[in-house]
Design a protein around this motif. Structure first.
Motif, PDB file in Angstrom:
ATOM      1  N   LEU A   1      65.280 -19.186 -52.326  1.00  0.00           N
ATOM      2  CA  LEU A   1      65.866 -19.404 -51.005  1.00  0.00           C
ATOM      3  C   LEU A   1      65.106 -20.501 -50.280  1.00  0.00           C
ATOM      4  O   LEU A   1      63.876 -20.552 -50.315  1.00  0.00           O
ATOM      5  CB  LEU A   1      65.791 -18.119 -50.169  1.00  0.00           C
ATOM      6  CG  LEU A   1      66.498 -16.889 -50.720  1.00  0.00           C
ATOM      7  CD1 LEU A   1      66.260 -15.699 -49.788  1.00  0.00           C
ATOM      8  CD2 LEU A   1      67.979 -17.144 -50.910  1.00  0.00           C
ATOM      9  N   ASP A   2      65.832 -21.386 -49.600  1.00  0.00           N
ATOM     10  CA  ASP A   2      65.264 -22.353 -48.675  1.00  0.00           C
ATOM     11  C   ASP A   2      65.644 -21.927 -47.268  1.00  0.00           C
ATOM     12  O   ASP A   2      66.832 -21.752 -46.969  1.00  0.00           O
ATOM     13  CB  ASP A   2      65.819 -23.760 -48.924  1.00  0.00           C
ATOM     14  CG  ASP A   2      65.103 -24.517 -50.018  1.00  0.00           C
ATOM     15  OD1 ASP A   2      64.109 -23.998 -50.562  1.00  0.00           O
ATOM     16  OD2 ASP A   2      65.538 -25.644 -50.340  1.00  0.00           O
ATOM     17  N   LEU A   3      64.658 -21.735 -46.410  1.00  0.00           N
ATOM     18  CA  LEU A   3      64.884 -21.431 -44.999  1.00  0.00           C
ATOM     19  C   LEU A   3      64.631 -22.718 -44.238  1.00  0.00           C
ATOM     20  O   LEU A   3      63.584 -23.357 -44.417  1.00  0.00           O
ATOM     21  CB  LEU A   3      63.948 -20.322 -44.528  1.00  0.00           C
ATOM     22  CG  LEU A   3      63.925 -19.056 -45.395  1.00  0.00           C
ATOM     23  CD1 LEU A   3      63.009 -18.014 -44.776  1.00  0.00           C
ATOM     24  CD2 LEU A   3      65.316 -18.508 -45.618  1.00  0.00           C
ATOM     25  N   LEU A   4      65.569 -23.134 -43.402  1.00  0.00           N
ATOM     26  CA  LEU A   4      65.546 -24.462 -42.794  1.00  0.00           C
ATOM     27  C   LEU A   4      65.141 -24.434 -41.329  1.00  0.00           C
ATOM     28  O   LEU A   4      65.571 -23.560 -40.567  1.00  0.00           O
ATOM     29  CB  LEU A   4      66.934 -25.100 -42.912  1.00  0.00           C
ATOM     30  CG  LEU A   4      67.548 -25.111 -44.302  1.00  0.00           C
ATOM     31  CD1 LEU A   4      68.954 -25.704 -44.246  1.00  0.00           C
ATOM     32  CD2 LEU A   4      66.687 -25.859 -45.293  1.00  0.00           C
ATOM     33  N   VAL A   5      64.320 -25.430 -40.949  1.00  0.00           N
ATOM     34  CA  VAL A   5      63.963 -25.675 -39.553  1.00  0.00           C
ATOM     35  C   VAL A   5      64.124 -27.177 -39.299  1.00  0.00           C
ATOM     36  O   VAL A   5      64.203 -27.968 -40.239  1.00  0.00           O
ATOM     37  CB  VAL A   5      62.524 -25.217 -39.227  1.00  0.00           C
ATOM     38  CG1 VAL A   5      62.375 -23.705 -39.384  1.00  0.00           C
ATOM     39  CG2 VAL A   5      61.503 -25.942 -40.087  1.00  0.00           C
ATOM     40  N   ASP A   6      64.138 -27.565 -38.026  1.00  0.00           N
ATOM     41  CA  ASP A   6      64.418 -28.957 -37.679  1.00  0.00           C
ATOM     42  C   ASP A   6      63.185 -29.817 -37.434  1.00  0.00           C
ATOM     43  O   ASP A   6      63.285 -31.047 -37.450  1.00  0.00           O
ATOM     44  CB  ASP A   6      65.322 -29.020 -36.449  1.00  0.00           C
ATOM     45  CG  ASP A   6      66.702 -28.461 -36.747  1.00  0.00           C
ATOM     46  OD1 ASP A   6      67.230 -28.728 -37.849  1.00  0.00           O
ATOM     47  OD2 ASP A   6      67.254 -27.748 -35.889  1.00  0.00           O
ATOM     48  N   THR A   7      62.022 -29.193 -37.175  1.00  0.00           N
ATOM     49  CA  THR A   7      60.826 -29.974 -36.842  1.00  0.00           C
ATOM     50  C   THR A   7      59.581 -29.374 -37.502  1.00  0.00           C
ATOM     51  O   THR A   7      59.570 -28.201 -37.884  1.00  0.00           O
ATOM     52  CB  THR A   7      60.578 -29.997 -35.321  1.00  0.00           C
ATOM     53  OG1 THR A   7      60.241 -28.671 -34.896  1.00  0.00           O
ATOM     54  CG2 THR A   7      61.797 -30.499 -34.552  1.00  0.00           C
ATOM     55  N   SER A   8      58.531 -30.174 -37.563  1.00  0.00           N
ATOM     56  CA  SER A   8      57.255 -29.687 -38.105  1.00  0.00           C
ATOM     57  C   SER A   8      56.675 -28.578 -37.236  1.00  0.00           C
ATOM     58  O   SER A   8      56.104 -27.618 -37.750  1.00  0.00           O
ATOM     59  CB  SER A   8      56.255 -30.837 -38.213  1.00  0.00           C
ATOM     60  OG  SER A   8      56.715 -31.806 -39.130  1.00  0.00           O
ATOM     61  N   ALA A   9      56.810 -28.711 -35.914  1.00  0.00           N
ATOM     62  CA  ALA A   9      56.305 -27.671 -35.015  1.00  0.00           C
ATOM     63  C   ALA A   9      57.046 -26.359 -35.251  1.00  0.00           C
ATOM     64  O   ALA A   9      56.432 -25.287 -35.296  1.00  0.00           O
ATOM     65  CB  ALA A   9      56.453 -28.111 -33.554  1.00  0.00           C
ATOM     66  N   GLU A  10      58.355 -26.439 -35.421  1.00  0.00           N
ATOM     67  CA  GLU A  10      59.141 -25.233 -35.682  1.00  0.00           C
ATOM     68  C   GLU A  10      58.764 -24.628 -37.034  1.00  0.00           C
ATOM     69  O   GLU A  10      58.676 -23.404 -37.177  1.00  0.00           O
ATOM     70  CB  GLU A  10      60.631 -25.572 -35.642  1.00  0.00           C
ATOM     71  CG  GLU A  10      61.528 -24.371 -35.674  1.00  0.00           C
ATOM     72  CD  GLU A  10      63.007 -24.739 -35.606  1.00  0.00           C
ATOM     73  OE1 GLU A  10      63.803 -23.795 -35.564  1.00  0.00           O
ATOM     74  OE2 GLU A  10      63.367 -25.934 -35.607  1.00  0.00           O
ATOM     75  N   GLN A  11      58.501 -25.480 -38.011  1.00  0.00           N
ATOM     76  CA  GLN A  11      58.078 -25.000 -39.330  1.00  0.00           C
ATOM     77  C   GLN A  11      56.785 -24.194 -39.202  1.00  0.00           C
ATOM     78  O   GLN A  11      56.675 -23.084 -39.719  1.00  0.00           O
ATOM     79  CB  GLN A  11      57.901 -26.168 -40.295  1.00  0.00           C
ATOM     80  CG  GLN A  11      57.536 -25.748 -41.703  1.00  0.00           C
ATOM     81  CD  GLN A  11      57.234 -26.945 -42.584  1.00  0.00           C
ATOM     82  OE1 GLN A  11      56.484 -27.843 -42.191  1.00  0.00           O
ATOM     83  NE2 GLN A  11      57.822 -26.961 -43.775  1.00  0.00           N
ATOM     84  N   HIS A  12      55.821 -24.746 -38.500  1.00  0.00           N
ATOM     85  CA  HIS A  12      54.535 -24.072 -38.302  1.00  0.00           C
ATOM     86  C   HIS A  12      54.735 -22.727 -37.593  1.00  0.00           C
ATOM     87  O   HIS A  12      54.188 -21.702 -38.024  1.00  0.00           O
ATOM     88  CB  HIS A  12      53.590 -24.976 -37.506  1.00  0.00           C
ATOM     89  CG  HIS A  12      52.269 -24.361 -37.232  1.00  0.00           C
ATOM     90  ND1 HIS A  12      51.278 -24.250 -38.179  1.00  0.00           N
ATOM     91  CD2 HIS A  12      51.778 -23.795 -36.103  1.00  0.00           C
ATOM     92  CE1 HIS A  12      50.240 -23.637 -37.653  1.00  0.00           C
ATOM     93  NE2 HIS A  12      50.507 -23.355 -36.400  1.00  0.00           N
ATOM     94  N   THR A  13      55.519 -22.713 -36.519  1.00  0.00           N
ATOM     95  CA  THR A  13      55.775 -21.489 -35.752  1.00  0.00           C
ATOM     96  C   THR A  13      56.461 -20.434 -36.618  1.00  0.00           C
ATOM     97  O   THR A  13      56.096 -19.253 -36.594  1.00  0.00           O
ATOM     98  CB  THR A  13      56.631 -21.805 -34.512  1.00  0.00           C
ATOM     99  OG1 THR A  13      55.913 -22.730 -33.689  1.00  0.00           O
ATOM    100  CG2 THR A  13      56.964 -20.554 -33.727  1.00  0.00           C
ATOM    101  N   GLU A  14      57.473 -20.853 -37.371  1.00  0.00           N
ATOM    102  CA  GLU A  14      58.213 -19.905 -38.206  1.00  0.00           C
ATOM    103  C   GLU A  14      57.350 -19.362 -39.342  1.00  0.00           C
ATOM    104  O   GLU A  14      57.440 -18.179 -39.679  1.00  0.00           O
ATOM    105  CB  GLU A  14      59.492 -20.536 -38.745  1.00  0.00           C
ATOM    106  CG  GLU A  14      60.564 -20.698 -37.697  1.00  0.00           C
ATOM    107  CD  GLU A  14      61.033 -19.385 -37.086  1.00  0.00           C
ATOM    108  OE1 GLU A  14      60.962 -18.331 -37.747  1.00  0.00           O
ATOM    109  OE2 GLU A  14      61.484 -19.411 -35.922  1.00  0.00           O
TER     110      GLU A  14
END
Length: 126
Positions: free
Chosen positions: A67-80
């Motif tokens: 599975l790939d879970l998608l986010v839009d930004t590096s900051a969002e990636q870190h938070t998630e």
């Protein structure tokens, strides 16, 4: 007519997996096909998203399908990633990252690998 369904993840602890994936992705566990070995997770507005099936086999250390879970930004990636770890995901050592990865490999509480992908870093394809 043959059609593609939805991904199914093998798990050893079905209830733990239901808790993790519903919290991780905001999904809803349904009664459809529910049994001691199966749970269907739907999107809140309807429509199947993920199946969880009890499995005795261990997770693959290098799964070809994941599975790939998608986010839009590096900051969002870190938070998630931090949020997923609080829910029970695990950081993994991964020796196959490209020089500038757009993804981070984690494992769910059962050890199934998945990626959190920052779409702002994804190759443009052009």
């Amino acid at each position: 007519m043959l059609r593609l369904g939805f991904p199914v993840v093998g798990v050893t602890d079905l209830e733990r997996a239901v808790r993790f994936w519903t919290e991780a992705l905001g999904l809803v566990a349904t009664a459809e096909w529910a049994s001691e070995t199966w749970r269907t997770l739907d999107h809140p507005g309807g429509g199947h998203a993920l199946g969880l099936m009890r499995s005795e086999s261990p997770p693959e250390p290098r799964p070809r399908l994941h599975l790939d879970l998608l986010v839009d930004t590096s900051a969002e990636q870190h938070t998630e990633i931090e949020r997923l770890v609080r829910l029970g995901a695990q950081h993994l050592e991964w020796d196959s990252y490209p020089p500038e990865p757009d993804f981070v490999v984690l494992a769910d509480p059962d050890g199934n690998r998945f990626c959190v992908v920052d779409l702002s870093l994804a190759p443009s394809g052009g």
